[in-house]
Scaffold this active site. Structure first.
Site, PDB file in Angstrom:
ATOM      1  N   HIS A 188    -111.184  38.530 -18.630  1.00 16.92           N
ATOM      2  CA  HIS A 188    -110.756  39.645 -19.751  1.00 16.92           C
ATOM      3  C   HIS A 188    -109.094  40.383 -19.424  1.00 16.92           C
ATOM      4  O   HIS A 188    -109.813  41.067 -18.463  1.00 16.92           O
ATOM      5  CB  HIS A 188    -111.688  41.027 -20.217  1.00 16.92           C
ATOM      6  CG  HIS A 188    -111.459  41.713 -21.700  1.00 16.92           C
ATOM      7  ND1 HIS A 188    -111.128  41.417 -22.632  1.00 16.92           N
ATOM      8  CD2 HIS A 188    -110.943  43.027 -21.205  1.00 16.92           C
ATOM      9  CE1 HIS A 188    -110.897  42.403 -23.584  1.00 16.92           C
ATOM     10  NE2 HIS A 188    -110.586  43.768 -22.444  1.00 16.92           N
ATOM     11  N   ASP A 246    -119.309  49.101 -31.625  1.00 18.04           N
ATOM     12  CA  ASP A 246    -118.076  48.943 -31.184  1.00 18.04           C
ATOM     13  C   ASP A 246    -116.762  49.179 -31.630  1.00 18.04           C
ATOM     14  O   ASP A 246    -115.602  49.523 -31.834  1.00 18.04           O
ATOM     15  CB  ASP A 246    -118.237  48.362 -29.912  1.00 18.04           C
ATOM     16  CG  ASP A 246    -116.384  48.235 -29.386  1.00 18.04           C
ATOM     17  OD1 ASP A 246    -116.532  48.511 -28.958  1.00 18.04           O
ATOM     18  OD2 ASP A 246    -116.029  46.633 -29.710  1.00 18.04           O
ATOM     19  N   ARG A 284    -111.212  54.784 -33.350  1.00 20.88           N
ATOM     20  CA  ARG A 284    -110.795  55.785 -32.590  1.00 20.88           C
ATOM     21  C   ARG A 284    -109.556  55.310 -32.522  1.00 20.88           C
ATOM     22  O   ARG A 284    -108.218  55.931 -31.856  1.00 20.88           O
ATOM     23  CB  ARG A 284    -110.730  54.604 -30.892  1.00 20.88           C
ATOM     24  CG  ARG A 284    -112.175  54.882 -30.552  1.00 20.88           C
ATOM     25  CD  ARG A 284    -112.576  54.199 -28.859  1.00 20.88           C
ATOM     26  NE  ARG A 284    -111.369  53.906 -29.051  1.00 20.88           N
ATOM     27  CZ  ARG A 284    -111.326  53.355 -27.410  1.00 20.88           C
ATOM     28  NH1 ARG A 284    -112.042  52.139 -27.391  1.00 20.88           N
ATOM     29  NH2 ARG A 284    -110.588  52.906 -26.986  1.00 20.88           N
ATOM     30  N   SER A 324    -116.039  49.773 -24.655  1.00 22.55           N
ATOM     31  CA  SER A 324    -115.489  49.235 -25.554  1.00 22.55           C
ATOM     32  C   SER A 324    -115.699  47.114 -25.099  1.00 22.55           C
ATOM     33  O   SER A 324    -115.929  46.628 -25.579  1.00 22.55           O
ATOM     34  CB  SER A 324    -114.486  49.154 -26.097  1.00 22.55           C
ATOM     35  OG  SER A 324    -114.041  48.958 -27.399  1.00 22.55           O
ATOM     36  N   LYS A 382    -118.585  44.026 -25.500  1.00 25.83           N
ATOM     37  CA  LYS A 382    -118.753  42.941 -26.178  1.00 25.83           C
ATOM     38  C   LYS A 382    -119.213  41.690 -24.743  1.00 25.83           C
ATOM     39  O   LYS A 382    -119.474  40.628 -25.251  1.00 25.83           O
ATOM     40  CB  LYS A 382    -117.513  42.608 -27.148  1.00 25.83           C
ATOM     41  CG  LYS A 382    -117.129  43.476 -28.197  1.00 25.83           C
ATOM     42  CD  LYS A 382    -115.397  43.436 -28.559  1.00 25.83           C
ATOM     43  CE  LYS A 382    -114.776  43.580 -27.629  1.00 25.83           C
ATOM     44  NZ  LYS A 382    -114.124  45.303 -27.575  1.00 25.83           N
TER      45      LYS A 382
END
Length: 453
Positions: free
Chosen positions: A101, A180, A187, A202, A206
């Site tokens: 990620h 989320d 946010r 967050s 996922k």
């Protein structure tokens, strides 16, 4: 239990000193029951946006412990479905399942060449990605610039793709971590995006939902990143790694530079084009270096190599043999695209709305990532709101980068837009804000700044 009481607990109270000056007393650690009450209530609609906004702002200012962040992540994860990958060994899902990620940047297409490369090295990669927002690009938008490519996969199709090609690419479905999805949208409009615990929960809600056993994080640092300083980037990297480990996942993070665009192409289809070049072994040096570095960490987490040197050798063999490109094109076909059409468009598919930016003086160039990304939003590369459309053929081809000496009149950027009108404001931003000049060569940031294990 009341949401108001939980908000007050995280907000803290205000005391006064002997002179009557206000002194924040600090917040109190929340229990699992309190965090679960908030997340469950918000997901179901029992707790309104204005109360969740207040809670998010309290977290923004007072932070969360590793333990609280882990609980928040777990509650967000279990607010919806979790994709199961284990238990399908007889169907070819043997694992280990390792994903990567990135916290986001400009020209960051690393996921695209990375997945097929590590798949050739025995890693099965369940990749759930996001879309562009603000100045940062989105992997899903890049993939959807390939005609016919489908990222809206069911868990069954997702598993089948991983079994067939070693990786599959999908977006977050409404059933995956719905808390989320709601909280991120909130946010974004309440100025609470840049909170390390909230970013951590967050991302991980996922990533764990996709079924990964291990995660490698690319935490960007610099003007084009959410984390502008090394200290902030290292804090986020530590939160991600430690929280992932607390949830039973193997994890590693690299802190990498994002002060100037990554690679030579910025845009949706343009970055697909650069991905093909990388898989042919002809990609830009910075993109190849970062791809191989992140891939090596994934291979090591998967136990497919004993040393980083062995992992790098495996990756380079996957590219030089042509197997990684074959694997990428096989994935394109599996997810609805036409590999032959894609390859025929390389170097040819461009927006008709085009202009160039050439050097107006001589000197050492600096090209700022953040301002380039903002100009890209005007062109249609990215979006300001989640429901805005992007232009698949908009973007930049970068001919000169930070640290290059440029003569007057030399080509710096090719600029492609969604329409003719968008070119002028984008060019204005590049010329007046993204580009700067100096009489001496600017110091170049080290691409890979630090490893967190």
């Amino acid at each position: 239990m009341r949401a108001t009481d939980i908000i007050m607990k995280k907000r803290g109270t205000i005391l006064r000193d002997e002179k009557g000056n206000k002194i924040p007393s600090g917040s109190t650690t929340l229990s699992r029951e309190e965090i679960k009450f908030l997340i469950d209530g918000y997901t179901k609609g029992d707790i309104p946006d204005y109360q969740m906004s207040s809670f998010l702002m309290a977290v923004y200012f007072n932070g969360m412990t590793f333990e609280e962040t882990g609980v928040l992540t777990d509650c967000m994860l279990h607010s919806g479905d979790v994709i199961q990958l284990h238990g399908y060994e007889k169907d070819g899902l043997t694992g280990p399942f390792i994903d990567k990620h990135s916290t986001g940047g400009v020209g960051d297409k690393i996921s695209l060449p990375l997945a097929p490369i590590v798949a050739c090295c025995g890693v099965q990669d369940p990749m759930m990605s996001g879309r562009a927002l603000g100045h940062t690009g989105g992997t899903l938008d890049k993939l959807e610039s390939i005609e016919g490519y489908n990222v809206n996969l069911s868990p069954e199709v997702f598993r089948e793709g991983i079994k067939k090609n070693g990786f599959a690419m999908m977006g977050q479905t409404p059933a995956i971590a719905p808390a989320d999805k709601k909280m991120y949208a909130l946010r974004d409009v309440t100025a609470t995006v840049e909170s390390v615990p909230l970013i951590t929960s967050s991302i991980l809600s996922k990533k764990v939902a996709e079924g990964a056993d291990g995660l490698v994080f690319d935490v960007k640092c610099g003007t084009g990143a959410f984390m502008k300083t090394s200290e902030d980037a290292e804090e986020l990297a530590n939160y991600l790694v430690k929280t992932a480990q607390a949830m039973g996942k193997k994890a590693t993070a690299l802190i990498t530079s994002m002060s100037t665009p990554l690679g030579k192409m910025v845009g949706n289809f343009l970055e697909i084009e650069e991905t093909i070049e990388c898989l042919q072994g002809k990609g830009p040096e910075d993109v190849m270096e970062l791809t191989y570095a992140l891939g090596a960490e994934m291979i090591l987490l998967a136990g497919k190599a004993k040393t980083k040197e062995e992992a790098l050798k495996m990756e380079k063999e996957a590219v030089s043999s042509g197997k990684a490109l074959e694997r990428f094109l096989a994935n394109v076909k599996t997810q609805g695209g036409n590999p032959d059409l894609l390859m025929s468009q390389i170097g040819k598919r461009r927006s008709p709305f085009h202009t160039t930016i050439c050097a107006e003086k001589e000197g050492w160039l600096t090209l700022d990532a953040y301002k380039t990304g903002i100009a890209g939003v005007y062109l249609g590369v990215g979006r300001n709101k989640s429901d805005e459309k992007v232009c698949p053929d908009a973007g930049f081809i970068v001919h000169k980068k930070t640290g290059d000496f440029v003569k007057k009149g030399e080509l710096i950027l090719d600029v492609y837009g969604k329409d003719q009108a968008c070119l002028e404001p984008a060019v204005k931003i590049i010329k007046e804000e993204a580009i700067s000049w100096s009489d001496t060569k600017p110091a170049l940031s080290t691409l890979i700044r630090k490893e967190i294990h």
